[in-house]
Design a protein around this motif. Structure first.
Motif, PDB file in Angstrom:
ATOM      1  N   CYS A   1       0.858  -1.191   0.000  1.00 50.24           N
ATOM      2  CA  CYS A   1       0.000   0.000   0.000  1.00 50.24           C
ATOM      3  C   CYS A   1       0.889   1.235   0.000  1.00 50.24           C
ATOM      4  O   CYS A   1       1.680   1.443   0.928  1.00 50.24           O
TER       5      CYS A   1
ATOM      6  N   ILE B   1      -1.718   5.284   1.124  1.00 51.81           N
ATOM      7  CA  ILE B   1      -3.180   5.231   1.230  1.00 51.81           C
ATOM      8  C   ILE B   1      -3.556   5.828   2.580  1.00 51.81           C
ATOM      9  O   ILE B   1      -3.222   5.288   3.625  1.00 51.81           O
TER      10      ILE B   1
ATOM     11  N   ASN C   1     -10.774   2.960   3.042  1.00 53.74           N
ATOM     12  CA  ASN C   1     -10.105   2.234   1.963  1.00 53.74           C
ATOM     13  C   ASN C   1      -9.055   1.272   2.517  1.00 53.74           C
ATOM     14  O   ASN C   1      -8.929   0.138   2.035  1.00 53.74           O
TER      15      ASN C   1
ATOM     16  N   CYS D   1       1.107   5.981   4.748  1.00 55.29           N
ATOM     17  CA  CYS D   1      -0.221   5.374   4.897  1.00 55.29           C
ATOM     18  C   CYS D   1      -0.815   5.707   6.259  1.00 55.29           C
ATOM     19  O   CYS D   1      -0.116   6.066   7.209  1.00 55.29           O
TER      20      CYS D   1
ATOM     21  N   GLY E   1      -2.512   5.663  -3.549  1.00 53.97           N
ATOM     22  CA  GLY E   1      -3.644   6.447  -3.066  1.00 53.97           C
ATOM     23  C   GLY E   1      -4.381   7.110  -4.208  1.00 53.97           C
ATOM     24  O   GLY E   1      -3.853   7.285  -5.318  1.00 53.97           O
ATOM     25  N   GLU E   2      -5.596   7.515  -3.953  1.00 51.86           N
ATOM     26  CA  GLU E   2      -6.423   8.105  -4.992  1.00 51.86           C
ATOM     27  C   GLU E   2      -6.039   9.550  -5.288  1.00 51.86           C
ATOM     28  O   GLU E   2      -6.334  10.061  -6.367  1.00 51.86           O
TER      29      GLU E   2
ATOM     30  N   SER F   1      -9.603   2.950  -4.815  1.00 50.48           N
ATOM     31  CA  SER F   1      -8.389   2.174  -4.541  1.00 50.48           C
ATOM     32  C   SER F   1      -8.713   0.796  -3.979  1.00 50.48           C
ATOM     33  O   SER F   1      -8.101  -0.210  -4.368  1.00 50.48           O
TER      34      SER F   1
END
Length: 460
Positions: A232, A235, A240, A262, A393-394, A427
């Protein structure tokens, strides 16, 4: 009324009683017409572990000692309400070490002793406040779990409980009592749990655990685990993150690696969204890319999730043509990091500076050469061997470090085709699709290898 008061004053003046004072002790002599003061003096009762004796009151010479109180029948208790004039000296107060024994009334259940919190107990409020702050969680090494399922999963994985708060004894009996021997059990009112709970319908049980160490926990060994790791990359949304962890556990991933940018996986919102996934596979957090490389097994190919959905303008179409020309080997200008919509133009986003100028960062990063990573549709063969999947991440997408790691290990840029006009997938949704597709390809590869082995043995 005045005549009555004068008669009382005259009567009291003729009595021969005296109030003698010796230091900080008081002694009251018996009176002829006052029966209440003929009883034994007040006794100060101390805890059993620290009993003290109170010296009997002194009586002036020439006066008779008060008669002892009649014996008490078996099974009866003596009750006495001291008058307002009687004072207890300061030296007879209960020691501070014994005050905790008076604050709580204790009981037992299943061989365990629990405490009933009296009004004014602030322990629940204190520990919940600590568990909700990431700084305090990391500093004191505590996490907050709420609900029967999360607590049971943590105990099964070998987590160490410190304190358990419950509203009813039935709620405590639903937990494995044999694993709560070292924990402090406190019974509180349901209203207290409802105040500090973040659930709409609290279950009436909360627990404080020591922050689990993935290296020391015993995770269930499932036969269907596949050699697939999830990375990840920055994020930050708790919902999410929890959904991604839940999907990783359901897909049978080997482990989950989180970069420093994160969200904390032990945040209460992440724990609720993950539904116990923290205790089904190792979750390593706050890692840099050197640590991530070290944790990946040898011959592992790292693939990145591409959230770029296709051209939407003439400028983006030009960028796409340049990509295709590069793939065909035709001469073209070098592509910049800013030309790709699926890669962040920032490097080292673990702790971004809110005061920094984003435009200057983009201009500086636009000159960076993007690592060469070929694109591949998500359902094509990329999960034939040990693999790792990077999900960004978005907001900023993937980091340049993740794309560089994919280039070094011979990975691919995985794309999920979508209809025109859609920006990108969530995501968590994209990670779920890619994880289960990778699982399917790995299981198919194993079955294919098994069939080939059986066929070769038959020919022999």
């Amino acid at each position: 009324m005045a005549a009555y008061m004068r008669s009382v004053i005259i009567l009291l003046s003729t009595e021969r009683n005296a109030l003698l004072r010796r230091g900080c002790d008081y002694t009251v002599e018996s009176r002829r017409y006052v029966r209440g003061l003929r009883r034994t003096p007040v006794k100060v009762l101390f805890p059993d572990s620290n009993r003290e004796t109170v010296a009997p009151p002194k009586v002036s010479q020439g006066r008779k000692e008060p008669k002892p109180a009649p014996p008490i029948a078996p099974g009866m208790k003596r009750t006495f309400s001291p008058p307002a004039a009687i004072m207890i000296p300061s030296h007879a107060s209960v020691p501070a070490s014994e005050q905790s024994n008076i604050t709580f009334s204790k009981d037992r259940i299943g061989g365990l002793r629990f405490e009933t919190a009296f009004p004014g107990d602030k322990r629940l409020a204190r520990v919940v406040s600590i568990a909700r702050s990431r700084t305090f969680r990391e500093h004191q090494g505590k996490i907050l779990l709420e609900g029967k399922r999360l607590i049971c999963d943590a105990l099964e994985a070998g987590a160490h409980p410190q304190m358990v708060f419950f509203s009813r004894v039935e709620k405590l009996c639903e937990l494995p009592l044999d694993k709560l021997k070292r924990a402090t059990l406190v019974k509180v009112k349901f209203e207290e749990i409802k105040i500090w709970s973040e659930l709409v319908a609290p279950q009436g049980v909360m627990a404080i655990f020591s922050r689990p160490d993935p290296e020391k926990m015993s995770f269930p060994k499932a036969r269907s685990t596949v050699p697939l790791s999830l990375i990840c990359d920055n994020i930050r949304d708790p919902g999410n993150m929890g959904t991604i962890l839940r999907s990783a556990a359901a897909a049978g991933c080997r482990d989950v690696l989180l970069t420093k940018g994160c969200v904390d996986p032990w945040e209460p919102k992440v724990l609720r969204a993950a539904m116990g996934a923290h205790f089904r596979l190792p979750v390593h957090c706050s890692l840099d890319w050197k640590d991530i490389r070290a944790r990946l097994p040898e011959h592992t190919s790292v693939h990145v999730a591409d959230n770029y959905c296709g051209p939407a303008s003439a400028e983006e179409e030009e960028v796409t043509e340049r990509r295709h020309a590069e793939v065909r080997g035709q001469p073209t200008g070098a592509l910049k990091a800013g030309d790709y919509g699926w890669v962040s133009t920032r490097r080292g986003r673990g702790n971004p500076d809110p005061d920094s100028d984003s435009d200057s960062d983009d201009e500086a990063a636009a000159g960076l050469q993007l690592p060469r990573v070929d694109a591949l549709l998500y359902h094509e063969g990329w999960g034939r061997g040990p693999a790792a999947l990077v999900v960004g991440g978005e907001t900023h997408g993937l980091s340049l470090e993740s794309v560089g790691l994919a280039e070094e290990t011979g990975g691919r840029r995985l794309r999920i085709p979508m209809v025109p006009g859609v920006d990108s997938l969530n995501s968590a949704m994209a990670a779920s699709i890619l994880l289960f597709e990778g699982r399917r390809q790995m299981l198919d590869s194993v079955e294919t290898s098994a069939r080939k082995g059986k066929a070769e043995r038959r020919l022999i």
